[in-house]
Motif scaffolding. Structure first.
Motif, short mmCIF file in Angstrom:
data_model
loop_
_atom_site.label_atom_id
_atom_site.label_comp_id
_atom_site.label_asym_id
_atom_site.label_seq_id
_atom_site.Cartn_x
_atom_site.Cartn_y
_atom_site.Cartn_z
N LEU A 66 -43.32 -2.19 28.04
CA LEU A 66 -44.30 -1.17 27.65
C LEU A 66 -43.64 0.19 27.47
O LEU A 66 -43.96 0.92 26.53
N ALA A 67 -42.72 0.51 28.37
CA ALA A 67 -42.02 1.79 28.26
C ALA A 67 -41.17 1.85 27.00
O ALA A 67 -41.14 2.86 26.30
N THR A 68 -40.48 0.77 26.71
CA THR A 68 -39.65 0.70 25.51
C THR A 68 -40.52 0.84 24.25
O THR A 68 -40.18 1.59 23.33
N LYS A 69 -41.65 0.16 24.23
CA LYS A 69 -42.57 0.24 23.09
C LYS A 69 -43.07 1.67 22.92
O LYS A 69 -43.15 2.17 21.79
N GLU A 70 -43.41 2.35 24.01
CA GLU A 70 -43.91 3.72 23.93
C GLU A 70 -42.85 4.66 23.36
O GLU A 70 -43.14 5.51 22.51
N VAL A 71 -41.60 4.49 23.80
CA VAL A 71 -40.52 5.34 23.29
C VAL A 71 -40.33 5.11 21.79
O VAL A 71 -40.26 6.07 21.01
N VAL A 72 -40.29 3.87 21.38
CA VAL A 72 -40.10 3.55 19.96
C VAL A 72 -41.26 4.09 19.13
O VAL A 72 -41.06 4.67 18.06
N THR A 73 -42.49 3.93 19.62
CA THR A 73 -43.67 4.41 18.90
C THR A 73 -43.62 5.93 18.74
O THR A 73 -43.86 6.45 17.64
N LEU A 74 -43.32 6.64 19.82
CA LEU A 74 -43.28 8.10 19.76
C LEU A 74 -42.15 8.60 18.86
O LEU A 74 -42.32 9.56 18.10
N GLU A 75 -40.99 7.95 18.93
CA GLU A 75 -39.89 8.34 18.05
C GLU A 75 -40.27 8.14 16.58
O GLU A 75 -39.97 8.98 15.74
N ALA A 76 -40.96 7.04 16.29
CA ALA A 76 -41.39 6.78 14.91
C ALA A 76 -42.43 7.80 14.47
O ALA A 76 -42.38 8.29 13.34
N GLU A 77 -43.37 8.15 15.35
CA GLU A 77 -44.39 9.14 15.01
C GLU A 77 -43.75 10.50 14.70
O GLU A 77 -44.13 11.16 13.75
N VAL A 78 -42.79 10.89 15.53
CA VAL A 78 -42.11 12.17 15.30
C VAL A 78 -41.40 12.14 13.95
O VAL A 78 -41.56 13.05 13.13
N ALA A 79 -40.65 11.08 13.70
CA ALA A 79 -39.89 10.99 12.45
C ALA A 79 -40.81 10.95 11.23
O ALA A 79 -40.60 11.71 10.27
N GLU A 80 -41.81 10.09 11.25
CA GLU A 80 -42.68 9.94 10.08
C GLU A 80 -43.55 11.17 9.87
O GLU A 80 -43.76 11.59 8.73
N SER A 81 -44.05 11.76 10.93
CA SER A 81 -44.86 12.98 10.78
C SER A 81 -44.03 14.11 10.19
O SER A 81 -44.51 14.87 9.34
N THR A 82 -42.79 14.21 10.62
CA THR A 82 -41.90 15.25 10.10
C THR A 82 -41.64 15.04 8.61
O THR A 82 -41.68 16.00 7.83
N ILE A 83 -41.42 13.80 8.22
CA ILE A 83 -41.18 13.49 6.81
C ILE A 83 -42.43 13.81 5.97
O ILE A 83 -42.34 14.44 4.91
N GLU A 84 -43.60 13.38 6.46
CA GLU A 84 -44.83 13.64 5.72
C GLU A 84 -45.12 15.13 5.63
O GLU A 84 -45.56 15.63 4.59
#
Length: 94
Positions: A66-84
Motif C-alpha cells: 500500500l505504501a509503495t502504491k501511494e508513493v507511485v500514485t503521488l509521484e505520477a500525479e505530481v508529474a502529470e499535473s505539472t505537464i498538464e
C-alpha cells in the motif's frame, strides 16, 4: 467572443484544479515515502526472525504494498499535473 470567454474560464478552472492536485500530491509525497520506508524496515525485521507469524508478516507486506502504491500514485500525479499545467499555461500565454 462568448465561446472564447467560456473556454478561457474552463481552462482557468482546470488549471486551478491541477495546481491544487499537484500541490496536495507534492506535500503528501514525503509522508508516503516515510510510510514506505517504515514498512520496508518492518519487513526486513520480520524476515530476519524465524519466529515471525505468517499472518503478521502478511500484514506487514500488505502495508508495504500500500505504501509503495501511494508513493507511485503521488509521484505520477505530481508529474502529470505539472505537464498538464505547463501545457495549459502555454496555451493561455501563446
Amino acid at each position: 467572443m462568448a465561446t472564447y470567454m467560456l473556454a478561457l474560464s474552463d481552462i482557468t478552472g482546470r488549471s486551478a484544479e491541477l495546481r491544487i492536485k499537484a500541490r496536495a500530491a507534492s506535500q503528501s509525497l514525503e509522508a508516503a515515502r516515510t510510510y514506505k520506508s517504515v514498512s520496508e524496515a518492518a519487513d526486513k525485521r520480520m524476515s530476519a526472525t524465524n519466529a515471525a507469524e505468517v499472518i503478521h508478516r502478511m500484514q506487514v507486506l500488505e502495508e508495504l504494498a500500500l505504501a509503495t502504491k501511494e508513493v507511485v500514485t503521488l509521484e505520477a500525479e505530481v508529474a502529470e499535473s505539472t505537464i498538464e499545467l505547463a501545457s495549459l499555461d502555454k496555451f493561455v500565454d501563446g
